[in-house]
Design a protein around this motif. Structure first.
Motif, PDB file in Angstrom:
ATOM      1  N   PRO A 147       0.806  -1.221   0.000  1.00  0.00           N
ATOM      2  CA  PRO A 147       0.000   0.000   0.000  1.00  0.00           C
ATOM      3  C   PRO A 147       0.839   1.272   0.000  1.00  0.00           C
ATOM      4  O   PRO A 147       0.485   2.259  -0.660  1.00  0.00           O
ATOM      5  CB  PRO A 147      -0.821  -0.128   1.288  1.00  0.00           C
ATOM      6  CG  PRO A 147      -0.948  -1.599   1.501  1.00  0.00           C
ATOM      7  CD  PRO A 147       0.366  -2.164   1.045  1.00  0.00           C
ATOM      8  N   ILE A 148       1.958   1.266   0.715  1.00  0.00           N
ATOM      9  CA  ILE A 148       2.832   2.443   0.727  1.00  0.00           C
ATOM     10  C   ILE A 148       3.326   2.745  -0.679  1.00  0.00           C
ATOM     11  O   ILE A 148       3.300   3.895  -1.136  1.00  0.00           O
ATOM     12  CB  ILE A 148       4.022   2.221   1.677  1.00  0.00           C
ATOM     13  CG1 ILE A 148       3.565   2.245   3.133  1.00  0.00           C
ATOM     14  CG2 ILE A 148       5.100   3.291   1.460  1.00  0.00           C
ATOM     15  CD1 ILE A 148       4.652   1.860   4.125  1.00  0.00           C
ATOM     16  N   GLU A 149       3.784   1.719  -1.383  1.00  0.00           N
ATOM     17  CA  GLU A 149       4.319   1.904  -2.733  1.00  0.00           C
ATOM     18  C   GLU A 149       3.272   2.484  -3.671  1.00  0.00           C
ATOM     19  O   GLU A 149       3.587   3.304  -4.545  1.00  0.00           O
ATOM     20  CB  GLU A 149       4.843   0.582  -3.275  1.00  0.00           C
ATOM     21  CG  GLU A 149       6.124   0.103  -2.595  1.00  0.00           C
ATOM     22  CD  GLU A 149       6.529  -1.283  -3.049  1.00  0.00           C
ATOM     23  OE1 GLU A 149       5.810  -1.865  -3.893  1.00  0.00           O
ATOM     24  OE2 GLU A 149       7.558  -1.791  -2.557  1.00  0.00           O
ATOM     25  N   LYS A 150       2.031   2.078  -3.506  1.00  0.00           N
ATOM     26  CA  LYS A 150       0.961   2.580  -4.379  1.00  0.00           C
ATOM     27  C   LYS A 150       0.771   4.080  -4.180  1.00  0.00           C
ATOM     28  O   LYS A 150       0.605   4.830  -5.155  1.00  0.00           O
ATOM     29  CB  LYS A 150      -0.338   1.816  -4.112  1.00  0.00           C
ATOM     30  CG  LYS A 150      -0.270   0.354  -4.536  1.00  0.00           C
ATOM     31  CD  LYS A 150      -1.525  -0.421  -4.164  1.00  0.00           C
ATOM     32  CE  LYS A 150      -1.367  -1.895  -4.513  1.00  0.00           C
ATOM     33  NZ  LYS A 150      -2.573  -2.691  -4.168  1.00  0.00           N
ATOM     34  N   ILE A 151       0.799   4.529  -2.936  1.00  0.00           N
ATOM     35  CA  ILE A 151       0.654   5.969  -2.684  1.00  0.00           C
ATOM     36  C   ILE A 151       1.890   6.731  -3.143  1.00  0.00           C
ATOM     37  O   ILE A 151       1.792   7.781  -3.778  1.00  0.00           O
ATOM     38  CB  ILE A 151       0.344   6.229  -1.200  1.00  0.00           C
ATOM     39  CG1 ILE A 151      -1.046   5.676  -0.869  1.00  0.00           C
ATOM     40  CG2 ILE A 151       0.410   7.724  -0.883  1.00  0.00           C
ATOM     41  CD1 ILE A 151      -1.431   5.794   0.575  1.00  0.00           C
ATOM     42  N   LEU A 152       3.062   6.189  -2.857  1.00  0.00           N
ATOM     43  CA  LEU A 152       4.288   6.855  -3.290  1.00  0.00           C
ATOM     44  C   LEU A 152       4.353   7.004  -4.808  1.00  0.00           C
ATOM     45  O   LEU A 152       4.947   7.962  -5.321  1.00  0.00           O
ATOM     46  CB  LEU A 152       5.514   6.080  -2.792  1.00  0.00           C
ATOM     47  CG  LEU A 152       5.804   6.137  -1.289  1.00  0.00           C
ATOM     48  CD1 LEU A 152       6.996   5.255  -0.964  1.00  0.00           C
ATOM     49  CD2 LEU A 152       6.067   7.569  -0.841  1.00  0.00           C
ATOM     50  N   SER A 153       3.723   6.089  -5.533  1.00  0.00           N
ATOM     51  CA  SER A 153       3.760   6.153  -6.993  1.00  0.00           C
ATOM     52  C   SER A 153       3.061   7.395  -7.528  1.00  0.00           C
ATOM     53  O   SER A 153       3.275   7.786  -8.681  1.00  0.00           O
ATOM     54  CB  SER A 153       3.108   4.907  -7.606  1.00  0.00           C
ATOM     55  OG  SER A 153       1.691   4.936  -7.462  1.00  0.00           O
ATOM     56  N   THR A 154       2.241   8.045  -6.701  1.00  0.00           N
ATOM     57  CA  THR A 154       1.539   9.268  -7.120  1.00  0.00           C
ATOM     58  C   THR A 154       2.363  10.517  -6.819  1.00  0.00           C
ATOM     59  O   THR A 154       1.942  11.633  -7.152  1.00  0.00           O
ATOM     60  CB  THR A 154       0.194   9.398  -6.389  1.00  0.00           C
ATOM     61  OG1 THR A 154       0.428   9.645  -4.988  1.00  0.00           O
ATOM     62  CG2 THR A 154      -0.640   8.132  -6.556  1.00  0.00           C
ATOM     63  N   GLY A 155       3.506  10.340  -6.152  1.00  0.00           N
ATOM     64  CA  GLY A 155       4.329  11.481  -5.776  1.00  0.00           C
ATOM     65  C   GLY A 155       4.017  12.021  -4.398  1.00  0.00           C
ATOM     66  O   GLY A 155       4.625  13.003  -3.961  1.00  0.00           O
TER      67      GLY A 155
END
Length: 277
Positions: A147-155
């Protein structure tokens, strides 16, 4: 927004997220916010965030009260901010809700059961507000990296993580304090949910049970384990609450525990170096 996330990340500043589980009425939410704003004025070093949900989408029964709905709920949250100058948090349940809630709320929360839902996480990330991911009770602590990676992918890197226990057989949860240490290795603040962690999910058939007598023990253990703060649902009279009546703290109980939490947090954060084994 920047100052709020910096406060959440501050290892010397205790964070408390608290308020009623669900918005029961506009009057009730404002009364709760007024009391909590007054209470936390006595704790200027505590980073306080007011929370309440406009919709509880995962109630045990279809007959259960769910809340006031998105539009009315966000209007109330805007009023809380205007009257009491408090940062506010609420749950979201869809990408569309995430976009709308981010227009008002300082923190949008991904419910535990939705913490793997990619579209919601991406929408929350794109909102560019702080995102609180509640780790699902079906996840290991290291699984929160997805889940962290998914949010980080948005900047968006304004992320906080909340531990709320893991499923332990039927109608029961267990809190593994090692989870706090594991989740902190991500570099993001970790909050411990002291009230949902004592839930007995679905134990009352049409609603969840709870064991609030264990809130003091678990919250103190979590702070000793290094949690940045606590998520504590609270209510003037929990026995009359329309959601999570069995697991919320009363305002009087919250007021009694606050100085204990602050003193313990200050003691732990004053340790310059952890003990090395």
């Amino acid at each position: 927004m920047t100052y709020l996330f910096e406060d959440l990340c501050d290892s010397n500043k205790l964070s408390i997220i608290s308020g009623p589980c669900v918005m029961e009425s506009a009057e009730h939410v404002l009364e709760c916010a007024a009391f909590l704003a007054s209470l936390f004025q006595n704790y200027p070093q505590v980073n306080f965030i007011f929370k309440s949900s406009y919709d509880k989408a995962n109630r045990s029964s279809v007959q259960s009260f769910r809340g006031m709905g998105l539009e009315a709920g966000l209007e109330i949250m805007a009023e809380v901010k205007r009257l009491y100058h408090l940062p506010v948090l609420t749950d979201v349940h869809s990408p569309e809700e995430a976009e709308k809630a981010a227009e008002i709320c300082d923190v949008i929360q991904i419910p535990a059961f939705l913490c793997r839902q990619t579209d919601i996480l991406l929408a929350a990330g794109r909102s560019n507000v702080i995102v609180n991911i509640k780790k699902g009770q079906f996840l290991s602590p290291w699984d929160i990296e997805g889940p962290i990676e998914k949010i980080l992918s948005t900047g968006n890197n304004k992320i906080i993580l909340t531990e709320r226990g893991c499923s332990f057989g039927y109608n029961n949860l267990v809190s593994d304090m090692r989870s706090i240490a594991v989740m902190k290795t991500t570099g993001f603040p970790v909050i411990f949910d002291g009230t949902h962690s004592v839930q007995l999910p679905g134990a009352l058939k049409s609603s969840s049970g709870g064991q609030t007598e264990f809130v003091p023990t678990l919250t103190k253990a979590a702070l000793a384990a290094g949690a940045n703060g606590l998520f504590i649902e609270s209510h003037p009279t929990p026995e009359t609450a329309k959601s999570d009546a069995a697991s919320m703290l009363s305002f009087s109980q919250l007021a009694e525990l606050l100085p204990v939490w602050e003193q313990l947090f200050d003691c732990i954060s004053s340790l310059s170096e952890p003990v090395k084994l």
